[in-house]
Scaffold this active site. Structure first.
Site, PDB file in Angstrom:
ATOM      1  N   LYS A 191      -1.205 -10.980 -14.894  1.00 38.42           N
ATOM      2  CA  LYS A 191      -2.099 -11.043 -13.738  1.00 38.42           C
ATOM      3  C   LYS A 191      -1.719  -9.938 -12.761  1.00 38.42           C
ATOM      4  O   LYS A 191      -0.679 -10.018 -12.105  1.00 38.42           O
ATOM      5  CB  LYS A 191      -2.010 -12.396 -13.023  1.00 38.42           C
ATOM      6  CG  LYS A 191      -3.137 -12.568 -11.975  1.00 38.42           C
ATOM      7  CD  LYS A 191      -2.841 -13.617 -10.951  1.00 38.42           C
ATOM      8  CE  LYS A 191      -2.074 -13.087  -9.776  1.00 38.42           C
ATOM      9  NZ  LYS A 191      -2.838 -12.074  -8.946  1.00 38.42           N
ATOM     10  N   GLU A 266      11.836  -9.994  -9.778  1.00 42.00           N
ATOM     11  CA  GLU A 266      12.196  -8.749  -9.078  1.00 42.00           C
ATOM     12  C   GLU A 266      11.514  -8.823  -7.730  1.00 42.00           C
ATOM     13  O   GLU A 266      10.295  -8.719  -7.641  1.00 42.00           O
ATOM     14  CB  GLU A 266      11.749  -7.524  -9.886  1.00 42.00           C
ATOM     15  CG  GLU A 266      12.456  -6.237  -9.450  1.00 42.00           C
ATOM     16  CD  GLU A 266      11.678  -5.443  -8.423  1.00 42.00           C
ATOM     17  OE1 GLU A 266      11.840  -5.739  -7.210  1.00 42.00           O
ATOM     18  OE2 GLU A 266      10.925  -4.542  -8.805  1.00 42.00           O
ATOM     19  N   CYS A 300       9.968  -1.388  -2.919  1.00 39.14           N
ATOM     20  CA  CYS A 300      11.090  -2.304  -2.674  1.00 39.14           C
ATOM     21  C   CYS A 300      12.425  -1.580  -2.625  1.00 39.14           C
ATOM     22  O   CYS A 300      13.394  -2.098  -2.073  1.00 39.14           O
ATOM     23  CB  CYS A 300      11.139  -3.378  -3.754  1.00 39.14           C
ATOM     24  SG  CYS A 300       9.722  -4.484  -3.743  1.00 39.14           S
ATOM     25  N   GLU A 396      11.741  -6.890   5.719  1.00 44.67           N
ATOM     26  CA  GLU A 396      11.092  -5.899   4.860  1.00 44.67           C
ATOM     27  C   GLU A 396       9.742  -5.522   5.471  1.00 44.67           C
ATOM     28  O   GLU A 396       8.850  -6.361   5.580  1.00 44.67           O
ATOM     29  CB  GLU A 396      10.912  -6.445   3.447  1.00 44.67           C
ATOM     30  CG  GLU A 396      10.420  -5.399   2.467  1.00 44.67           C
ATOM     31  CD  GLU A 396      10.387  -5.891   1.027  1.00 44.67           C
ATOM     32  OE1 GLU A 396      10.530  -5.053   0.119  1.00 44.67           O
ATOM     33  OE2 GLU A 396      10.204  -7.101   0.819  1.00 44.67           O
TER      34      GLU A 396
END
Length: 508
Positions: A191, A266, A300, A396
């Protein structure tokens, strides 16, 4: 800034290419059945480039059924046969490289030079790597460990893999999920993010053209809440691999654990960039700007926290700001563009919110502005003098924002680098091999670069520590996620009653 859309070559004909639908199940494009449509938008212009029907539960079920039906044949193929198919896939991807580059730039807003020189070549190389690695799925050597038996280890595919990929690197993340899974003999339902399905669909189509059997690779494009959660929780899915935020990763783990699935996560990152006082200042400043701004900071592993030893601090801030101001924002398809827009206006506004809040407690050295125009652009931003526990340092941001903080001792620099919940990537900058080696040992991250930041290669693993997740993408290490280990043991004695049977049959 370049005028988006003006005198720019054709982007990518998404409506035409995906007229049959944005699902790819059992070797063909199909429409979704959720009853709801979604629009893919060019973030550089705000214009719709594809409207499609989202996948619903029925589409996920159909894709999983196709993958399950294809599994016995694909798992039973020889390593050489799977390798040959992946070599053909690499060739197909190379032939279609420009299509992939344009589609990726269109849906993500990446400069065409980034997709042509990084995303697409990296994906082709990854495919070629796994074509070779498919022939080297080996277990432990056979041996007589008990004295009376011969043992050996089989490494076997798990079954149907249900994976979820993010929107920041749609092509590469699709490849990182699909390639090790199918090289090991699994089948997969992927997906992609509903914002960025184009290159995942093209990748699945290329798999079919390369001769990979129908049902081995399937794509369902739907929302995380409906299609994603149903895929992760599906009883016929044996494993799930997810790349995305730590918050969503926790939800994926919760669903997967309820059905006792293997999971690979991850997740987020807040990469430190540690500059010791003997570092090459020019190299470090260039590395910081490139490492912070690649993919408009939506990475990331991007350099987000620069810790600079005090003797170099002011010079680093000054040089990094000057380099940031030289970066050219523009249309992704225009020559001369260095930095494109963020993925959406919502993401741009989220990034801007972090910076506006930081003005109350830190110094915005450069940037911190939304330029005029339609696209989701944000100027490269450097922030200095924030506190270690502040939001801009700890959270983040996922945008073109770098925060710089000073440190005094080496001990302090390494401690600050480790002072977040994340541990995906980091870099250390020094001309002293002992200093650099200490940093690589003590910084808690899945990858630590020395005197560089960002490069990845197919032969080496990618994955994190702590809240950045667990498990590995790329490299032969990724096969640990996508295979089962089976111990097989043969009796060598041909004796009907074994010595250990006395525990059942009485005294000898």
């Amino acid at each position: 800034m370049h005028n988006p859309g003006k005198s720019i070559p054709e982007r990518f004909p998404a409506h035409e290419r995906f007229a049959a639908g944005a699902q790819y199940i059992a070797g063909r494009f199909t429409q979704g059945t959720s009853g709801r449509t979604y629009a893919v938008v060019d973030p550089a212009t705000g214009e719709e480039v594809l409207s499609y029907e989202l996948a619903g539960v029925a589409d996920v079920d159909a894709a999983v059924a196709a993958a399950r039906a294809a599994f016995p044949g694909w798992a039973g193929a020889t390593p050489g046969e799977r390798s040959d198919a992946l070599h053909k896939l690499a060739a197909v991807l190379a032939e279609r490289a420009e299509d992939f580059a344009r589609a990726e730039s269109l849906q993500c807003g990446k400069p065409l030079k980034l997709t042509r020189e990084f995303d697409v070549p990296g994906t082709i190389d990854n495919t070629a790597f796994f074509a070779g690695a498919a022939r080297h799925l080996q277990g432990q050597s056979a041996g007589e460990y008990s004295g009376d038996h011969t043992s050996y280890v089989r490494r076997e595919p798990i079954g149907v893999v249900g994976s979820i990929a993010p929107w920041n690197y749609p092509l590469q993340m699709a490849a990182w999920k699909i390639l090790p899974a199918i090289a090991a003999g699994n089948t997969i339902v992927l997906k992609p993010a509903e914002l960025t399905p184009l290159t995942s669909l093209l990748f699945a189509e290329a798999c079919t053209e390369a001769g990979i059997p129908d049902g081995v690779v399937n794509i369902v494009t739907g929302t995380g809440k409906e299609a994603g959660e149903h895929l992760v929780g599906h009883p016929d899915v044996a494993m799930t691999s997810f790349t995305g935020s730590t918050a969503v990763g926790k939800r994926v783990a919760e669903i997967a654990t309820a059905t006792v699935k293997r999971i690979h996560l991850e997740l987020g990152g807040k990469a430190p960039f540690v500059v010791f006082d003997d570092a090459d200042l020019e190299a470090a400043a260039n590395g910081a700007v490139a490492g912070a701004l690649i993919n408009t900071g939506q990475d990331c592993t991007a350099a987000t926290r620069a810790y600079v030893q005090r003797p170099l601090y002011e010079a680093f801030v000054e040089r990094t700001a000057a380099l940031m101001e030289s970066v050219r924002l523009g249309d992704p398809f225009a020559a001369g563009t260095d930095l494109g827009p963020l993925i959406s206006h919502a993401q741009r506004d989220r990034v801007a919110g972090f910076v506006e809040r930081a003005r109350a407690y830190a110094r915005v050295v450069t940037g911190g502005e939304i330029p005029d125009g339609k696209g989701a652009y944000y100027r490269p931003t450097l922030i200095a003098d924030a506190a270690q526990d502040s939001e801009i340092v700890q959270s983040e941001i996922f945008g073109p924002v770098l925060v710089v903080l000073p440190f005094d001792s080496d001990d302090e620099g390494i401690a600050l680098a480790n002072d977040t919940p994340y541990g995906l990537a980091a870099s250390a900058w020094s001309r002293d091999v002992y200093r650099a080696n200490r940093a690589t040992r003590e910084i808690k991250a899945g990858c630590v670069w020395v005197n560089d930041h960002i490069p990845i290669i197919s032969e080496m693993p990618h994955g994190g520590y702590k809240a950045s997740g667990f498990g590995k993408d790329m490299s032969a290490y990724s096969f640990e996620e996508y295979t089962q280990i089976k111990h097989v043991m043969f009796d060598n004695t041909a004796v009907a009653r074994k010595d250990w049977h006395r525990t059942i049959f009485g005294d000898r």
